[in-house]
Write a protein that holds these residues in place. Structure first.
Motif, PDB file in Angstrom:
ATOM      1  N   LEU A 370       0.906  -1.067  -0.101  1.00 37.88           N
ATOM      2  CA  LEU A 370       0.067  -0.070   0.002  1.00 37.88           C
ATOM      3  C   LEU A 370       0.660   1.268  -0.065  1.00 37.88           C
ATOM      4  O   LEU A 370       1.930   1.362   0.706  1.00 37.88           O
ATOM      5  N   VAL A 387      -4.138  -7.385  -3.050  1.00 38.49           N
ATOM      6  CA  VAL A 387      -5.106  -6.152  -2.522  1.00 38.49           C
ATOM      7  C   VAL A 387      -6.081  -5.977  -3.603  1.00 38.49           C
ATOM      8  O   VAL A 387      -5.654  -6.181  -4.786  1.00 38.49           O
ATOM      9  N   ARG A 389      -9.697  -3.875  -4.864  1.00 38.85           N
ATOM     10  CA  ARG A 389     -10.362  -2.673  -4.642  1.00 38.85           C
ATOM     11  C   ARG A 389     -11.891  -2.873  -5.260  1.00 38.85           C
ATOM     12  O   ARG A 389     -11.712  -3.190  -6.317  1.00 38.85           O
ATOM     13  N   SER A 427     -13.733  -8.970  -6.775  1.00 40.45           N
ATOM     14  CA  SER A 427     -12.147  -8.401  -6.799  1.00 40.45           C
ATOM     15  C   SER A 427     -11.734  -8.689  -5.518  1.00 40.45           C
ATOM     16  O   SER A 427     -10.594  -8.603  -5.085  1.00 40.45           O
ATOM     17  N   GLN A 467     -16.911   2.610  -1.820  1.00 40.33           N
ATOM     18  CA  GLN A 467     -15.699   2.337  -2.205  1.00 40.33           C
ATOM     19  C   GLN A 467     -14.618   1.908  -1.313  1.00 40.33           C
ATOM     20  O   GLN A 467     -14.369   2.655  -0.440  1.00 40.33           O
ATOM     21  N   ILE A 468     -14.124   0.707  -1.393  1.00 40.59           N
ATOM     22  CA  ILE A 468     -13.227   0.064  -0.363  1.00 40.59           C
ATOM     23  C   ILE A 468     -11.940  -0.451  -0.962  1.00 40.59           C
ATOM     24  O   ILE A 468     -12.097  -0.938  -2.096  1.00 40.59           O
ATOM     25  N   THR A 469     -11.012  -0.752  -0.118  1.00 36.51           N
ATOM     26  CA  THR A 469      -9.756  -1.552  -0.336  1.00 36.51           C
ATOM     27  C   THR A 469      -9.757  -2.474   0.540  1.00 36.51           C
ATOM     28  O   THR A 469      -9.742  -2.481   1.948  1.00 36.51           O
ATOM     29  N   TYR A 481      -9.982  -0.941   4.178  1.00 39.02           N
ATOM     30  CA  TYR A 481      -9.924   0.543   4.396  1.00 39.02           C
ATOM     31  C   TYR A 481     -11.006   1.381   3.472  1.00 39.02           C
ATOM     32  O   TYR A 481     -11.398   0.738   2.219  1.00 39.02           O
ATOM     33  N   LEU A 484     -10.419   4.088  -2.426  1.00 39.12           N
ATOM     34  CA  LEU A 484      -9.672   3.280  -3.206  1.00 39.12           C
ATOM     35  C   LEU A 484      -8.276   3.563  -2.787  1.00 39.12           C
ATOM     36  O   LEU A 484      -7.442   4.500  -3.415  1.00 39.12           O
TER      37      LEU A 484
END
Length: 818
Positions: A370, A387, A389, A427, A467-469, A481, A484
């Motif tokens: 990251l 990772v 997203r 994803s 929108q998340i990671t 998190y 993005l």
């Protein structure tokens, strides 16, 4: 497949045309006859029960019997017509075709001779175990449990089936499950013809794990692919709760090499919440199984004791070794186990080759990092190292799956095998429930997407459409998190990496990352494993607070300590156990390479921040130069705490057989202090030179350099701590922002100290290395160290590959005179 005629329990028949065979009549060569599951069970019974592995008895209804059923009911033409316009990307189309196919199968009748033989087989089990004995009726496909395709879980199993009529009905339902939506989709994706796959069925005596516990074993770490670990998951009751990811199970990790040498190397015992269990329903409204909540005692207790953990690990090794011999290649295994609550005996109920890590190429190192951060939403057990997203899609019921779009993040309570056609579009996957061996984790590994399982409350803390990671690149714990978050992906071809003369070691602080780091990064061992990292992150308690618990003031801290140590009769054993597990995990990951473990080097303000610490720590004006390192170990105020540290390290070396652990003494101001520490260690059974024990010293004070010859008479090696040596040579407080700009390891005064240390130590015949970032940050600094003849450099993993290339190039230039 064996093509000979033989007498079987149901009369003389050509083997390939038998309708029923007992499990002890089949083996791995019979997959086309009885499917992968049955062939494997037969192999275990025939080859490994003589070695002490217990497997419940039963019989297999053959693939020929299934084909006979299809022919008898004239179903093939109807099914082919049904699948003529199949579109697995269209979930409605897939569901409609699957539903109609299953209805056709369920409406079929078993041929008379087949039904008669099934009834006869069940009656024989009843004669052995009692009237209307309980059996498991499990599907076993001919394309199941192959090394390159995991059909496990594609078809159904039915538990606690009692009575001839119930067995016949369960067999028909197993046949129908060959056409579940997930099975149809998976065959299509893997390129298997729907009519080239046949189904066998296993009828096997149940193990009464509803009265005890059960779970899954991997003979390889399923995340990192680390081959020397056995991972055991365990929950109360029948094993479906663990397999399906309906609970957060216990996890135990055992180290294979020293287990094979007769030690008891249980590296990790991590209790799970285990909030529910699956048990017999005792005829409740016709149901045969019932999910019930576990008691508070069950939730806090471990399902297995040490003896049982070791027994299952030994069995896993025997099974892995046998399959490897049969197949001629290393074969990590995925195994299901159960404990009978009546007899207390352990059983193996399934075994199949692991199909994810064993298929991965080790030629390329792929890493994710990251490069930013977002607000942390939720954490859990990370699966994979990547990772992912995208937009969060909260799925709480199956009817919400049809709206799932490619590239979204699937957020749910737990996944079900029926969801697999949708999971391949995700994803990333995030679940509330489950451990590393649950359905979501297994499928995510197979698909190569990141997943975080066992978060507890992801579906309530993540918003629909947000929108998340999903980051699984930060160790054993995965993090979700908001937003993005940017990241980097890098690839290195490992076969091209040179091996320099100067050893390149890794700095490893987090035990949960050890397997991954040892497997992924070329290395010569661990040059620095800090005990304070393990204490701060995995223990979080001041050792003296556990030794003097009754003297602590009443309040929130004491209540926290009581809760953490509730399962320990002696509270200080919590510290010893956790420290033992942390050190042992790092040592095992890199075994037999050296792992240099630095004894605790907390400063007084850092110790004070641990639970209960303020009651035992002085307030110092400059803790950086105060009561730290070697000065503490023999001090009457800390001696008992250091004894706990020594007890843990002795257990790692003597009870677990991890003699690759090298001890290192930090901040040792004088030779006299060094001799005192050596004596302290010996008083706790850690005798330098005994059982191969080496003790190093940090070379981080000017006195260590100036008196290097005297220190060399006490210690086996030196590791230059460039941070403290720079600080004390230039008179800087490295915690002070006011003088931070003056801090530079390349300053001539610092380099003069390092050069003197290396040349002096080399003359004494001792080893000397450096742990710090300077060689990776400054290539010219690395060149200078190599020219001085330093033995090793220990670096953070992200710098190790880069520095290895730099050092190899420098050595090549020195050799050629370029």
């Amino acid at each position: 497949m064996v093509q000979t005629k033989r007498q079987n329990a149901f009369g003389p028949l050509p083997r390939e045309r038998a309708l029923v065979l007992w499990l002890d009549e089949v083996g791995l060569g019979d997959i086309e006859v009885v499917g992968g599951k049955n062939a494997s069970l037969g192999e275990l019974i025939r080859q490994l029960t003589p070695k002490g592995i217990r497997v419940p008895e039963g019989f297999a209804i053959t693939a020929f019997a299934y084909q006979n059923f299809i022919h008898f009911n004239r179903l093939e033409a109807k099914l082919r017509a049904l699948f003529a316009d199949l579109d697995i990307e269209d979930l409605a189309n897939l569901h409609e075709r699957g539903e109609k196919a299953r209805a056709l199968i369920q409406a079929g009748a078993l041929p008379i001779d087949l039904e008669a033989q099934i009834r006869a087989g069940y009656r024989r089990l009843c004669e052995q175990y009692g009237v209307d004995t309980d059996v498991a009726v499990r599907s076993s496909a001919t394309a199941e449990d192959l090394p390159d395709a995991s059909f496990a879980g594609q078809q159904e199993s039915y538990l606690n089936i009692q009575g001839e009529e119930a067995v016949i009905a369960a067999v028909r339902r197993c046949y129908a499950s060959l056409f579940t939506d997930r099975a149809i989709s998976y065959r299509q994706l893997k390129g298997f013809d729907h009519f080239a796959v046949s189904l066998s069925v296993c009828v096997q005596k149940m193990v009464r794990s509803d009265l005890a516990g059960s779970g899954v074993i991997f003979s390889i770490d399923p995340e990192s692919g680390f081959e020397n670990a056995v991972l055991i998951s365990a929950g109360w009751g029948l094993g479906e709760m663990v397999v399906q990811g309906a609970i957060n199970p216990d996890e135990y990790i055992v180290f294979k090499p020293t287990l094979d040498q007769g030690f008891q190397p249980i590296l990790v015992k991590r209790p799970g919440s285990k909030e529910r269990k699956l048990v017999y329903a005792d005829g409740d409204e016709g149901s045969v199984l019932l999910t019930v909540p576990t008691t508070a005692t069950e939730q806090s207790a471990l399902v297995l004791d040490d003896e049982e953990i070791v027994q299952l690990a030994r069995w896993a090794m025997l099974i892995e070794q046998h399959y490897g011999r049969v197949r001629g290649v290393p074969t990590p295994m995925d195994i299901e186990w159960a404990k009978d609550g009546n007899s207390g005996e352990l059983f193996i109920v399934q075994a199949r080759p692991e199909t994810v890590q064993s298929q991965k190429s080790s030629q390329t190192l792929i890493t994710y990092r990251l490069t930013g951060r977002g607000p942390l939403l939720v954490s859990g057990r990370g699966v994979g190292e990547a990772v992912g997203r995208g937009k969060a899609r909260i799925v709480l019921t199956p009817d919400q799956l049809e709206s799932f779009e490619t590239g979204e993040v699937l957020v749910t309570d737990r996944t079900d095998p029926d969801w697999e056609p949708v999971m391949k579009k995700a994803s990333a996957i995030v679940t509330n429930q489950g451990g590393r061996t649950c359905h979501a984790a297994i499928i995510a590994r197979e698909l190569g997407i990141p997943a975080i399982v066992g978060t507890g409350d992801a579906t309530s803390r993540i918003d629909e459409g947000q929108q998340i990671t999903v980051a699984c690149c930060e160790g054993d714990e995965g993090h979700v998190y908001a937003g993005l978050v940017p990241f980097e992906r890098s690839e290195v071809a490992l076969q091209t990496l040179p091996r320099p003369r100067t050893r390149i070691l890794l700095n490893v602080g987090n035990p949960s990352e050890a397997f991954r780091l040892a497997t992924a990064f070329p290395n010569d061992g661990v040059g620095l494993a800090r005990l304070e990292f393990i204490i701060a992150n995995q223990i979080q308690v001041h050792p003296l607070a556990l030794l003097h618990f009754d003297e602590l003031p009443e309040g929130e801290e004491k209540a926290q300590l009581a809760a953490l140590t509730a399962s320990y009769p002696h509270r200080y054993d919590y510290f010893v156990d956790r420290l033992t597990q942390g050190v042992a995990t790092i040592a095992a990951a890199f075994y037999p390479k050296p792992v240099i473990v630095r004894l605790s080097d907390f400063k007084s303000n850092e110790y004070a921040d641990l639970l209960g610490g303020r009651s035992f720590e002085p307030v110092e004006e400059n803790p950086m130069l105060g009561w730290r390192g070697a000065a503490r170990y023999g001090d009457a105020r800390f001696r008992a705490a250091f004894a706990l540290e020594c007890r843990a390290l002795k257990r790692v070396r003597d009870e677990m057989g991890l003699t690759n652990v090298v001890l290192m003494v930090p901040f040792c101001r004088t030779p006299e202090e060094g001799r005192s520490v050596i004596a302290q260690l010996a008083s706790h059974g850690l005798v330098r030179g005994e059982n191969g024990l080496e003790v190093y010293v940090m070379c981080e004070l000017p006195s260590n350099v100036i008196l290097a010859e005297q220190f060399a008479q006490i210690f086996d090696g030196f590791s230059i701590g460039s941070n403290d040596l720079t600080q004390l040579t230039l008179g800087l407080d490295r915690d002070s922002a006011a003088v931070a700009a003056l801090f530079d390891e390349r300053h001539p005064a610092v380099k003069a100290m390092i050069a003197l240390a290396i040349t002096t130590v080399k003359k004494t015949g001792r080893k000397i290395g450096i742990c710090g970032q300077a060689p990776s940050d400054y290539p010219e600094f690395a060149r200078w160290l190599v020219e001085l003849g330093i033995d090793s450099m220990s670096l953070n993993p992200d710098a190790a590959v880069r520095t290895r290339l730099v050092v190899a190039a420098i050595e090549a230039e020195m050799t050629t005179g370029a």
